[in-house]
Enzyme design. Sequence first.
Site, PDB file in Angstrom:
ATOM      1  N   PRO A   2       6.105  11.937   8.633  1.00  0.00           N
ATOM      2  CA  PRO A   2       4.780  12.579   8.688  1.00  0.00           C
ATOM      3  C   PRO A   2       4.176  12.696   7.285  1.00  0.00           C
ATOM      4  CG  PRO A   2       6.341  13.741  10.079  1.00  0.00           C
ATOM      5  CD  PRO A   2       7.137  12.740   9.289  1.00  0.00           C
ATOM      6  N   GLU A   3       2.865  12.478   7.202  1.00  0.00           N
ATOM      7  CA  GLU A   3       2.192  12.503   5.907  1.00  0.00           C
ATOM      8  C   GLU A   3       1.376  13.775   5.756  1.00  0.00           C
ATOM      9  OE1 GLU A   3       0.900   8.780   4.483  1.00  0.00           O
ATOM     10  OE2 GLU A   3       2.250   7.665   5.781  1.00  0.00           O
ATOM     11  N   LYS A  51       3.588  17.538   1.801  1.00  0.00           N
ATOM     12  CA  LYS A  51       4.328  17.336   3.045  1.00  0.00           C
ATOM     13  C   LYS A  51       5.196  18.541   3.397  1.00  0.00           C
ATOM     14  CE  LYS A  51       4.650  12.350   2.298  1.00  0.00           C
ATOM     15  NZ  LYS A  51       5.569  11.188   2.265  1.00  0.00           N
ATOM     16  N   ASN A 164       4.167   6.326   3.392  1.00  0.00           N
ATOM     17  CA  ASN A 164       4.144   4.873   3.530  1.00  0.00           C
ATOM     18  C   ASN A 164       2.839   4.341   4.114  1.00  0.00           C
ATOM     19  OD1 ASN A 164       6.604   4.327   2.453  1.00  0.00           O
ATOM     20  ND2 ASN A 164       7.650   3.925   4.368  1.00  0.00           N
ATOM     21  N   ARG A 249      11.759   1.975   0.152  1.00  0.00           N
ATOM     22  CA  ARG A 249      10.864   2.342   1.251  1.00  0.00           C
ATOM     23  C   ARG A 249      10.103   1.096   1.707  1.00  0.00           C
ATOM     24  NH1 ARG A 249       9.431   7.704   1.339  1.00  0.00           N
ATOM     25  NH2 ARG A 249       8.459   7.204   3.346  1.00  0.00           N
TER      26      ARG A 249
END
Length: 261
Positions: A2-3, A51, A164, A249
Amino acid sequence: MPEGDTVWLTARRLRVVLAGEPLTRADLRVPQHATADLVGATVREVVARGKHLLIRIEPDLTLHTHLGMDGSWRLLPADAPSPGAREPVRVVLGTARALAVGRRLSEVDLVPTAREDSMVGHLGPDLLGPDWDLPEAVRRLSAQPDRTIGEALLDQRNLAGIGNLYRAEVLFLRGVAPTTPVARAGDLDRMVRLARQLLWTNREHPEQATTGDLRRGRQHWVYGRNGEPCRRCRTTILRGELGPPGQERITFWCPHCQPDQ
C-alpha cells in the site's frame, strides 16, 4: 505494498469511527504489547505519515502501525464479534461506532506520543501531509547524485508516500528510465510535483489511476503491464528489479519512451 494515498484514506476512515470516542475494546495481538490495557481511553486523532499510521490515544500514547506488503484495516459493526485467534489479526479497536480490525500489519508499536519520532522521524516530507516541503524533498533527492532515480524515489527518507506503483508511473510520465542517475534525471522539481499530484488525485478513493481512466486494466501506463504494449508507442513494457542485493524492488518501464541516459 500500500502506498501513501491508501494509508491517507485508511486514516480518514478510521478517524471517522475512532476519533473522540472511548475504546470499548482494545486487543493488541503482538507479544510486546499483549497486556496493554487501553479500554476506556479516548482516541484523540488518527493521522497518516507517509506509509505509516498513527493512532493517538489520550493522555499520551500513540499506536503506530505499518501496513507492510499486504496489511489492511477493516471496519465492522460495533457489535461484531472479535476475530478468532487463528485469523491474521494484530490489532482490534472497538468504539460505540465501529470495530476496527488491523490484519497482517507488518509493524505494531505502542509508544509515548512524545516518542513518535522514533517511529517516523526518519521520513522525508510527506507528499500528502501538512509538513509537505517541495524544496526539502528535492534537496534530499539531489543529495546522492550518482544513485539511480528509481532507488531515490522509493527511499522514504527523501519523500514519504511513494511506492512501486507511483515510482513506475512518475518515471514513465517524465520519460526517465529507472536506472538513470539522479544527476541526469532532469527536472526533479517537476518530477516531485507530478508525484504529489498523482497521490493527491487518488487519495479519496481506493482505485489508483494515473491514466485518468478508472476502468480495470486501464488505470496504469506501465505498472504491472510487463509484456504488454506501451499505451503510447506500442513497444513491449519491461519488468526488472532495482536496488542493492537483498533489497531489490520490482519496477516497470517502456524502453522507447524511457531511454537509458
